[in-house]
Design a protein around this motif. Structure first.
Motif, PDB file in Angstrom:
ATOM      1  N   ARG A 249      18.239 -53.483  12.978  1.00 36.39           N
ATOM      2  CA  ARG A 249      17.326 -54.400  13.670  1.00 36.39           C
ATOM      3  C   ARG A 249      16.825 -53.864  15.003  1.00 36.39           C
ATOM      4  O   ARG A 249      15.828 -54.349  15.530  1.00 36.39           O
ATOM      5  CB  ARG A 249      17.994 -55.761  13.876  1.00 36.39           C
ATOM      6  N   ASP A 251      15.806 -50.736  15.302  1.00 37.58           N
ATOM      7  CA  ASP A 251      14.922 -49.605  15.020  1.00 37.58           C
ATOM      8  C   ASP A 251      13.516 -49.872  15.560  1.00 37.58           C
ATOM      9  O   ASP A 251      13.073 -51.026  15.617  1.00 37.58           O
ATOM     10  CB  ASP A 251      14.840 -49.345  13.510  1.00 37.58           C
ATOM     11  N   PRO A 252      12.791 -48.816  15.910  1.00 39.26           N
ATOM     12  CA  PRO A 252      11.417 -49.004  16.417  1.00 39.26           C
ATOM     13  C   PRO A 252      10.480 -49.491  15.312  1.00 39.26           C
ATOM     14  O   PRO A 252      10.774 -49.404  14.106  1.00 39.26           O
ATOM     15  CB  PRO A 252      11.027 -47.606  16.902  1.00 39.26           C
ATOM     16  N   LEU A 253       9.312 -49.967  15.738  1.00 39.54           N
ATOM     17  CA  LEU A 253       8.335 -50.517  14.806  1.00 39.54           C
ATOM     18  C   LEU A 253       7.863 -49.464  13.803  1.00 39.54           C
ATOM     19  O   LEU A 253       7.558 -49.786  12.653  1.00 39.54           O
ATOM     20  CB  LEU A 253       7.140 -51.070  15.601  1.00 39.54           C
ATOM     21  N   GLU A 254       7.808 -48.198  14.223  1.00 35.86           N
ATOM     22  CA  GLU A 254       7.359 -47.138  13.314  1.00 35.86           C
ATOM     23  C   GLU A 254       8.268 -47.019  12.090  1.00 35.86           C
ATOM     24  O   GLU A 254       7.812 -46.746  10.986  1.00 35.86           O
ATOM     25  CB  GLU A 254       7.319 -45.791  14.052  1.00 35.86           C
ATOM     26  N   LYS A 255       9.551 -47.246  12.293  1.00 39.39           N
ATOM     27  CA  LYS A 255      10.498 -47.167  11.164  1.00 39.39           C
ATOM     28  C   LYS A 255      10.216 -48.283  10.161  1.00 39.39           C
ATOM     29  O   LYS A 255      10.236 -48.059   8.941  1.00 39.39           O
ATOM     30  CB  LYS A 255      11.927 -47.267  11.694  1.00 39.39           C
ATOM     31  N   ILE A 256       9.913 -49.461  10.670  1.00 34.56           N
ATOM     32  CA  ILE A 256       9.607 -50.583   9.766  1.00 34.56           C
ATOM     33  C   ILE A 256       8.314 -50.318   9.004  1.00 34.56           C
ATOM     34  O   ILE A 256       8.206 -50.601   7.805  1.00 34.56           O
ATOM     35  CB  ILE A 256       9.518 -51.899  10.566  1.00 34.56           C
ATOM     36  N   GLN A 257       7.318 -49.754   9.694  1.00 35.79           N
ATOM     37  CA  GLN A 257       6.058 -49.434   9.024  1.00 35.79           C
ATOM     38  C   GLN A 257       6.269 -48.385   7.925  1.00 35.79           C
ATOM     39  O   GLN A 257       5.625 -48.450   6.865  1.00 35.79           O
ATOM     40  CB  GLN A 257       5.039 -48.915  10.052  1.00 35.79           C
ATOM     41  N   VAL A 282      13.861 -59.673  11.844  1.00 36.34           N
ATOM     42  CA  VAL A 282      12.929 -58.637  12.292  1.00 36.34           C
ATOM     43  C   VAL A 282      11.962 -58.246  11.174  1.00 36.34           C
ATOM     44  O   VAL A 282      10.752 -58.140  11.373  1.00 36.34           O
ATOM     45  CB  VAL A 282      13.720 -57.395  12.786  1.00 36.34           C
ATOM     46  N   HIS A 285       8.854 -60.695   9.854  1.00 34.45           N
ATOM     47  CA  HIS A 285       7.649 -60.765  10.678  1.00 34.45           C
ATOM     48  C   HIS A 285       6.668 -59.655  10.304  1.00 34.45           C
ATOM     49  O   HIS A 285       5.471 -59.906  10.112  1.00 34.45           O
ATOM     50  CB  HIS A 285       8.034 -60.669  12.161  1.00 34.45           C
ATOM     51  N   GLU A 286       7.179 -58.431  10.158  1.00 31.48           N
ATOM     52  CA  GLU A 286       6.305 -57.301   9.815  1.00 31.48           C
ATOM     53  C   GLU A 286       5.860 -57.353   8.358  1.00 31.48           C
ATOM     54  O   GLU A 286       4.721 -56.997   8.032  1.00 31.48           O
ATOM     55  CB  GLU A 286       7.030 -55.974  10.093  1.00 31.48           C
ATOM     56  N   ARG A 289       2.946 -59.687   8.193  1.00 32.93           N
ATOM     57  CA  ARG A 289       1.715 -59.089   8.746  1.00 32.93           C
ATOM     58  C   ARG A 289       1.063 -58.149   7.744  1.00 32.93           C
ATOM     59  O   ARG A 289      -0.165 -58.027   7.691  1.00 32.93           O
ATOM     60  CB  ARG A 289       2.039 -58.316  10.023  1.00 32.93           C
TER      61      ARG A 289
END
Length: 852
Positions: A249, A251-257, A282, A285-286, A289
């Protein structure tokens, strides 16, 4: 690493003054968030906060204490469940009578480092000074530690307290790694190990036919160990994992993308997860989107029955999700106790104020920000409040906490020799309490048995939960099955298919395969460089079949069977033999009967005119015997037609051999008679007396008897028998007669050929006789036809396949028989019937008018 720290560790003890009368604690004290004294103290470790603020340390002074953030109502509920169990036990007269349990509870803020720190505080206590002897010999401050909720902090705590044999009972740490008693000797839990959950998930995935899946896990002990066990079990069941990605949780947003991109570009439609509720906070939400809908999610007990995640999922990402949950439970009185939160104010006013303000969305003191906020009175009522604290969907986990506390109470009850009262003089130590805990076996007031196996785990039983959307954007967690690891493997999983709802509200089970199932009549051939779930379906070869989907290989049909056109069954091969029903068999049968009738007609003509010179010439007895043998020759061809049997195989060749020898013997006798008659007509010769009727009969009998002896030897030593020839045709069986002994067969034919050559030789010698008496020409021509037929028969017979070889043999029999009949007897019938004036003794003796 620098050697300086190690050097300091060696030097500092020598610099200490061992004459100092007291041991002094170095560092800040850890204050318990909730505390209540009792005769026996229990420790509790919970994450009342789920995160903390990062601080920048300058290494010029001691690091600051963690500033905890994000109040976690779920762990407040777990703490309340522990308080409820302690309150029940203290008020009970049957369990630990006269003994009160106290507690000290700490907040870890979700930090592994802080978890270990507060665990050691529970062991040592918070005394600032202690005498050296007392510090080393006094008992631990608590007998048992309850908690933690997550696997990674639990593993860290269990590692730290394991050497001291302090029992630790977790209600929600499921990592299979914690069952290792060599690493965690004092760890117990009231929730099943992920070893069983992982295997259950693998069986669930296999049950629905999902052989091509994705996997997402949290990057900690819970996710990594659970997913490893799942993947190993799934591969054993023939399930392939297209990708397996980890996430935490923080991790940066780039990892989720990157995770979202992997999911979108994959071909699998089912995703198995080992995630916690905090990870989903976490990820959802992504995912929303990026409109990551339409996937079938398979979850674990960490989130599948969490109503807060369902409430957060506004984009219906997880609709239709299915997974495993702790079975539903009910603890009478716990809900009312939980809703009475005022006793929490007795220990820590700071934590209570923060909790109360978050629970009722109010403030005790107005801030200077100018924002108008609701004032807290301290008398607020939870009635009508809906949030994660008032949500009772985690009742099974509350029940786990409840069972853990009662397990400790039963162990203490036995250790203190309690009956109506308890022996308070018994010296308790955590090691003996641990030993007693490992032996407990009791029944709760709700009727459930509580005990631990050798690994410190309870019996594994899960409920299968399906997320089913309802009106007003709500989700109902519907139980659709059970997994019970205590049952035999084939009965562990039970699913009610009728009540399931899948992704996008579909009633059809989603399909997630790398390759479609191979239909009947095909088998799987793996695609090069891809997992075993990716394959091509190749049609079975001729003579092979598969009657199941996804066959690994095709089964070869038995020799008497052949694959059908669809290659999904073996059907009995067509049996080939020369039958009366087919055209060829019917024509040959007709020819045989016609020949028989024709021979009988000739015999009738000869019998009617038996006293005429033409019939009486050349021994009429031989003529009638020859006609009889020709009749048998025509009839013996019928034994070659029809399905071969033991008697027909022996009869056809022996009858053929004997009848043809009889025929050749008669022809040979007639030829010799003609030749003898010619020789005896010369002056001074009387040879006919040496070859009269008696000698003719004896010669015919002798020649025939030799063939009979050959046939008897053949039939006795190696008789012809019916066989099934599988080699001639792939898809047909040729029913034929095996010769038994090729020597016997060719001996029979050779003997017939020998007699035929003798007939031809003697007839050729008699060809110069006077025309009116000369039968030798007819015999010569008939033998020429006979020999020609049987010489051409040999290559035709050898090269003809199956029933055609039988047809060739019948044709040879009929052709040679017709040749003898027509060449020898038809000219005589012509004279008898149409030229009676030539049928005179005078004409037979050659004294009639000669041809000009």
């Amino acid at each position: 690493l620098s050697p300086l720290p190690h050097l300091l560790l060696i030097i500092i003890p020598f610099m200490l003054d061992f004459t100092d009368p007291a041991c002094t604690q170095i560092g800040d004290l850890e204050d318990a968030q909730l505390i209540r004294n009792g005769d026996i103290m229990l420790g509790g470790i919970f994450s009342f906060h789920s995160s903390w603020k990062n601080s920048q340390d300058n290494y010029e002074k001691s690091p600051q204490r963690l500033q905890c953030t994000s109040l976690n109502f779920r762990d407040f509920q777990f703490a309340q469940a522990m308080l409820f169990a302690i309150e029940e036990i203290n008020n009970s007269s049957d369990l630990l009578p006269g003994v009160t349990l106290g507690y000290k509870m700490y907040d870890t803020c979700g930090s592994i480092a802080r978890s270990v720190r507060v665990a050691l505080s529970l062991l040592n206590g918070n005394d600032i000074e202690a005498l050296p002897a007392e510090a080393c010999t006094r008992p631990a401050q608590v007998q048992v530690i309850m908690g933690e909720t997550s696997s990674s902090p639990t593993a860290a705590i269990a590692t730290a307290i394991g050497p001291f044999h302090i029992p630790m009972i977790s209600h929600f740490a499921t990592c299979a790694c914690l069952s290792d008693k060599t690493k965690y000797p004092s760890f117990l839990r009231t929730i099943p190990s992920d070893y069983y959950q992982s295997r259950a998930l693998a069986q669930l995935v296999k049950y629905f036919g999902w052989t091509w899946i994705g996997a997402v896990r949290t990057n900690d002990d819970y996710g990594n160990n659970g997913m490893a066990t799942f993947i190993a079990t799934a591969q054993q069941l023939g399930v392939c994992v297209e990708y397996s990605i980890s996430f935490f949780r923080t991790d940066p947003l780039e990892k989720i993308q990157k995770i979202i991109e992997i999911i979108k570009t994959s071909t699998s439609k089912v995703i198995v997860t080992f995630l916690s509720n905090m990870d989903w906070d976490v990820l959802l939400h992504e995912f929303s989107r990026n409109n990551l809908t339409g996937y079938q999610w398979v979850g674990t007990e960490g989130w599948i029955s969490d109503s807060q995640i369902a409430a957060t999922d506004k984009s219906h990402i997880l609709d239709g999700a299915i997974g495993l949950s702790i079975p539903k439970a009910h603890v009478s009185g716990i809900k009312k106790f939980m809703f009475n939160v005022k006793p929490l104010n007795s220990s820590n006013s700071v934590l209570f104020r923060e909790f109360w303000e978050a629970l009722f969305s109010c403030k005790f003191n107005q801030s200077n920000s100018g924002e108008i906020q609701k004032i807290c009175t301290g008398e607020e009522d939870l009635t009508g409040i809906e949030n994660s604290f008032t949500d009772m969907s985690l009742m099974p986990i509350f029940y786990n906490v409840y069972k853990g506390v009662y397990a400790v109470a039963h162990a203490l009850h036995e250790k203190l020799n309690c009956n109506k009262t308890c022996d308070k003089n018994v010296q308790l130590d955590p090691y003996t309490v641990l030993q007693q805990l490992q032996k407990i076996h009791f029944k709760t007031k709700e009727g459930d048995f509580v005990y631990f196996n050798d690994n410190g785990d309870p019996p594994a039983k899960y409920e299968i939960i399906n997320w089913q959307p309802r009106e007003n954007n709500t989700v109902e967690f519907v139980g659709v099955g059970i997994y019970d690891a205590s049952l035999p493997e084939d009965r562990q999983l039970s699913v009610k298919n009728m009540s399931l709802i899948w992704a996008k509200n579909s009633l059809q089970v989603p399909v997630s395969v790398c390759s479609e199932k191979c239909p009947h009549g095909t088998h799987k051939v793996l695609q090069k460089g891809k997992p075993v779930c990716c394959y091509d379906c190749v049609r079975c070869a001729e003579g092979e079949m598969s009657n199941a989907t996804d066959s690994i290989s095709c089964l070869k049909c038995f020799p008497e069977f052949w694959s059908n056109e669809e290659r999904d069954a073996c059907i009995k091969k067509e049996e080939l033999f020369l039958s009366y029903e087919e055209i060829m068999g019917a024509l040959l049968t007709t020819a045989s009967i016609f020949g028989t009738c024709m021979t009988a007609l000739v015999a009738a003509i000869f019998f009617r005119h038996r006293k005429t010179p033409l019939v009486r010439a050349n021994n009429s007895e031989l003529s009638f015997l020859l006609l009889f043998s020709l009749t048998l020759c025509f009839l013996c061809s019928l034994t070659f037609i029809g399905q071969p049997s033991e008697w027909s195989c022996m009869l056809r060749h022996t009858a053929f051999g004997i009848t043809f020898v009889l025929c050749m013997s008669c022809v040979l006798g007639k030829t010799i008679v003609v030749l003898m008659a010619f020789k005896s007509s010369l002056p001074g010769r009387n040879i006919t007396k040496w070859f009269g009727p008696t000698q003719q009969r004896v010669s015919v009998l002798g020649f025939t008897l030799i063939q009979v002896i050959i046939c008897i030897i053949w039939v006795t030593m190696a008789p012809p028998l019916p066989i099934k020839n599988f080699k001639e045709f792939k898809d047909k069986i040729v029913l034929e007669c095996d010769l038994g002994s090729t020597i016997g067969f060719w001996s029979v034919l050779g003997y017939i050929g020998l007699l035929a050559m003798l007939c031809f030789h003697f007839a050729f010698l008699a060809r110069k006789l006077p025309d009116n008496f000369n039968e030798a020409k007819l015999i010569t021509f008939s033998m020429l036809i006979f020999c020609t037929v049987w010489i051409t028969f040999i290559p035709a017979y050898v090269s003809s396949p199956g029933k055609f070889s039988v047809a060739v043999e019948i044709f040879a029999i009929l052709a040679s028989s017709f040749g003898l009949l027509i060449c020898i007897f038809i000219p005589k019938c012509y004279i008898i019937l149409l030229k009676p004036e030539k049928n005179t003794k005078k004409n037979m003796m050659g004294k009639g008018p000669r041809k000009p």
